[in-house]
Design a protein around this motif. Structure first.
Motif, PDB file in Angstrom:
ATOM      1  N   VAL A   1       1.720  -4.696  -7.310  1.00 53.05           N
ATOM      2  CA  VAL A   1       1.304  -5.850  -6.506  1.00 53.05           C
ATOM      3  C   VAL A   1       0.872  -7.029  -7.381  1.00 53.05           C
ATOM      4  O   VAL A   1       0.816  -8.162  -6.903  1.00 53.05           O
ATOM      5  CB  VAL A   1       0.186  -5.484  -5.497  1.00 53.05           C
ATOM      6  N   GLN A   2       0.609  -6.766  -8.650  1.00 56.54           N
ATOM      7  CA  GLN A   2       0.358  -7.888  -9.565  1.00 56.54           C
ATOM      8  C   GLN A   2       1.648  -8.679  -9.771  1.00 56.54           C
ATOM      9  O   GLN A   2       1.628  -9.906  -9.841  1.00 56.54           O
ATOM     10  CB  GLN A   2      -0.165  -7.379 -10.909  1.00 56.54           C
ATOM     11  N   PHE A   3       2.759  -7.963  -9.866  1.00 57.98           N
ATOM     12  CA  PHE A   3       4.054  -8.618 -10.055  1.00 57.98           C
ATOM     13  C   PHE A   3       4.612  -9.176  -8.749  1.00 57.98           C
ATOM     14  O   PHE A   3       5.360 -10.146  -8.758  1.00 57.98           O
ATOM     15  CB  PHE A   3       5.062  -7.635 -10.672  1.00 57.98           C
ATOM     16  N   ASN A   4       4.280  -8.528  -7.629  1.00 54.33           N
ATOM     17  CA  ASN A   4       4.755  -8.991  -6.322  1.00 54.33           C
ATOM     18  C   ASN A   4       3.653  -8.744  -5.304  1.00 54.33           C
ATOM     19  O   ASN A   4       3.510  -7.633  -4.787  1.00 54.33           O
ATOM     20  CB  ASN A   4       6.034  -8.258  -5.915  1.00 54.33           C
ATOM     21  N   SER A   5       2.902  -9.778  -5.021  1.00 53.42           N
ATOM     22  CA  SER A   5       1.725  -9.638  -4.160  1.00 53.42           C
ATOM     23  C   SER A   5       2.031  -9.875  -2.684  1.00 53.42           C
ATOM     24  O   SER A   5       1.118  -9.927  -1.869  1.00 53.42           O
ATOM     25  CB  SER A   5       0.634 -10.614  -4.613  1.00 53.42           C
ATOM     26  N   THR A   6       3.303 -10.010  -2.336  1.00 51.89           N
ATOM     27  CA  THR A   6       3.671 -10.395  -0.968  1.00 51.89           C
ATOM     28  C   THR A   6       4.127  -9.222  -0.109  1.00 51.89           C
ATOM     29  O   THR A   6       4.524  -9.422   1.045  1.00 51.89           O
ATOM     30  CB  THR A   6       4.777 -11.462  -0.984  1.00 51.89           C
ATOM     31  N   SER A   7       4.084  -8.008  -0.638  1.00 53.44           N
ATOM     32  CA  SER A   7       4.540  -6.854   0.126  1.00 53.44           C
ATOM     33  C   SER A   7       3.360  -6.168   0.812  1.00 53.44           C
ATOM     34  O   SER A   7       2.545  -5.519   0.159  1.00 53.44           O
ATOM     35  CB  SER A   7       5.266  -5.843  -0.787  1.00 53.44           C
ATOM     36  N   ALA A   8       3.293  -6.304   2.125  1.00 55.41           N
ATOM     37  CA  ALA A   8       2.224  -5.646   2.881  1.00 55.41           C
ATOM     38  C   ALA A   8       2.312  -4.137   2.736  1.00 55.41           C
ATOM     39  O   ALA A   8       1.289  -3.435   2.666  1.00 55.41           O
ATOM     40  CB  ALA A   8       2.315  -6.034   4.356  1.00 55.41           C
ATOM     41  N   TYR A   9       3.531  -3.616   2.660  1.00 55.23           N
ATOM     42  CA  TYR A   9       3.704  -2.170   2.536  1.00 55.23           C
ATOM     43  C   TYR A   9       3.140  -1.659   1.216  1.00 55.23           C
ATOM     44  O   TYR A   9       2.483  -0.617   1.172  1.00 55.23           O
ATOM     45  CB  TYR A   9       5.175  -1.798   2.667  1.00 55.23           C
ATOM     46  N   TRP A  10       3.398  -2.389   0.126  1.00 54.15           N
ATOM     47  CA  TRP A  10       2.883  -1.961  -1.178  1.00 54.15           C
ATOM     48  C   TRP A  10       1.364  -1.985  -1.205  1.00 54.15           C
ATOM     49  O   TRP A  10       0.728  -1.088  -1.763  1.00 54.15           O
ATOM     50  CB  TRP A  10       3.447  -2.849  -2.280  1.00 54.15           C
ATOM     51  N   TRP A  11       0.752  -3.001  -0.589  1.00 51.78           N
ATOM     52  CA  TRP A  11      -0.712  -3.046  -0.503  1.00 51.78           C
ATOM     53  C   TRP A  11      -1.242  -1.870   0.313  1.00 51.78           C
ATOM     54  O   TRP A  11      -2.289  -1.284  -0.017  1.00 51.78           O
ATOM     55  CB  TRP A  11      -1.173  -4.365   0.117  1.00 51.78           C
ATOM     56  N   THR A  12      -0.511  -1.499   1.347  1.00 47.04           N
ATOM     57  CA  THR A  12      -0.912  -0.349   2.163  1.00 47.04           C
ATOM     58  C   THR A  12      -0.872   0.934   1.350  1.00 47.04           C
ATOM     59  O   THR A  12      -1.781   1.773   1.426  1.00 47.04           O
ATOM     60  CB  THR A  12       0.002  -0.219   3.396  1.00 47.04           C
ATOM     61  N   ARG A  13       0.178   1.092   0.565  1.00 51.04           N
ATOM     62  CA  ARG A  13       0.295   2.296  -0.268  1.00 51.04           C
ATOM     63  C   ARG A  13      -0.790   2.332  -1.345  1.00 51.04           C
ATOM     64  O   ARG A  13      -1.307   3.396  -1.689  1.00 51.04           O
ATOM     65  CB  ARG A  13       1.685   2.371  -0.894  1.00 51.04           C
ATOM     66  N   LEU A  14      -1.137   1.155  -1.859  1.00 51.55           N
ATOM     67  CA  LEU A  14      -2.246   1.083  -2.811  1.00 51.55           C
ATOM     68  C   LEU A  14      -3.545   1.507  -2.133  1.00 51.55           C
ATOM     69  O   LEU A  14      -4.336   2.284  -2.698  1.00 51.55           O
ATOM     70  CB  LEU A  14      -2.381  -0.338  -3.368  1.00 51.55           C
ATOM     71  N   GLY A  15      -3.772   1.021  -0.922  1.00 50.90           N
ATOM     72  CA  GLY A  15      -4.952   1.420  -0.173  1.00 50.90           C
ATOM     73  C   GLY A  15      -5.002   2.922   0.043  1.00 50.90           C
ATOM     74  O   GLY A  15      -6.055   3.555  -0.104  1.00 50.90           O
ATOM     75  N   TYR A  16      -3.852   3.508   0.369  1.00 50.66           N
ATOM     76  CA  TYR A  16      -3.793   4.954   0.604  1.00 50.66           C
ATOM     77  C   TYR A  16      -4.113   5.735  -0.667  1.00 50.66           C
ATOM     78  O   TYR A  16      -4.837   6.744  -0.622  1.00 50.66           O
ATOM     79  CB  TYR A  16      -2.411   5.331   1.130  1.00 50.66           C
ATOM     80  N   ALA A  17      -3.553   5.299  -1.802  1.00 53.39           N
ATOM     81  CA  ALA A  17      -3.840   5.974  -3.077  1.00 53.39           C
ATOM     82  C   ALA A  17      -5.328   5.929  -3.381  1.00 53.39           C
ATOM     83  O   ALA A  17      -5.926   6.931  -3.789  1.00 53.39           O
ATOM     84  CB  ALA A  17      -3.038   5.323  -4.200  1.00 53.39           C
ATOM     85  N   ARG A  18      -5.935   4.779  -3.180  1.00 56.20           N
ATOM     86  CA  ARG A  18      -7.370   4.641  -3.434  1.00 56.20           C
ATOM     87  C   ARG A  18      -8.191   5.468  -2.447  1.00 56.20           C
ATOM     88  O   ARG A  18      -9.217   6.049  -2.825  1.00 56.20           O
ATOM     89  CB  ARG A  18      -7.766   3.166  -3.361  1.00 56.20           C
TER      90      ARG A  18
END
Length: 210
Positions: free
Chosen positions: A156-173
């Protein structure tokens, strides 16, 4: 008069050759355009013919592997990626595609190796964000949540516009019990897409833990 006639004949012949070449160039199938249009099977056929004509044409191998991935022929994509390494062992396009094929085949260790090699040989590559996303998914599979956090965070540092990637980051955390930071990631996802159901549910779960 004879000299003028010869010049005319020569000019006419050149014009015929040029026109023939132009027509051939315009009618020759373009595998890359086919791939980009989602015409994967047609792109595969064209690339296979190109490789028969010129077995050392690396670009034909690259587009072939991309089209095979698009057509979900992951084992075939992996086989042709291996074939292409006789021409160029560390071409970043092949390394990233090889990683994707291994990912979809469930070959986690092999996928990690391909993606890590891509990062080494293409530290500024156009597929870098996607590579880190796939690494995040693999580490989730392996229940290595801290590494998944790092991989998704980099993606998400390289591409901060993907809601799905932010969701997956939230899930990992969330799995790592970093609830405060998971909440931040879920809220970033919802800021990008307020209808992201997984982010909504994740946000409610972590709020109950805070």
């Amino acid at each position: 008069m004879q000299i003028v006639k010869k010049k005319y004949i020569y000019s006419f012949c050149v014009l015929v050759v040029f026109c023939t070449f132009s027509v051939f160039s315009q009618t020759k199938p373009d595998a890359l355009k086919m791939y980009q249009a989602g015409q994967y099977k047609s792109a595969i056929e064209v690339c296979l013919n190109e490789i028969k004509e010129n077995p050392n044409n690396l670009d034909s191998y690259v587009v072939l592997v991309w089209a095979l991935l698009g057509d979900r022929q992951y084992a075939e994509a992996l086989r042709w990626a291996a074939e292409s390494k006789a021409i160029s062992q560390y071409d970043p396009r092949i390394l990233e595609s090889e990683g994707e094929a291994n990912f979809y085949l469930g070959r986690n260790s092999e996928a990690i190796k391909s993606f890590e090699t891509y990062i080494i040989y293409a530290p500024n590559g156009t597929r870098l964000a996607t590579v880190y996303y796939f690494l995040g998914e693999i580490y989730l599979r392996l229940k290595s949540y801290a590494r998944a956090d790092i991989a998704f965070s980099t993606a998400v540092q390289f591409n901060s516009t993907s809601a799905y990637w932010w969701t997956r980051l939230g899930y990992a955390r969330e799995q790592f019990k970093e609830y405060r930071y998971a909440l931040q990631a879920y809220e970033r996802a919802l800021a990008l897409d307020q209808n992201m159901t997984d982010a909504k549910n994740g946000r409610l779960r972590v709020l109950s833990q805070l």
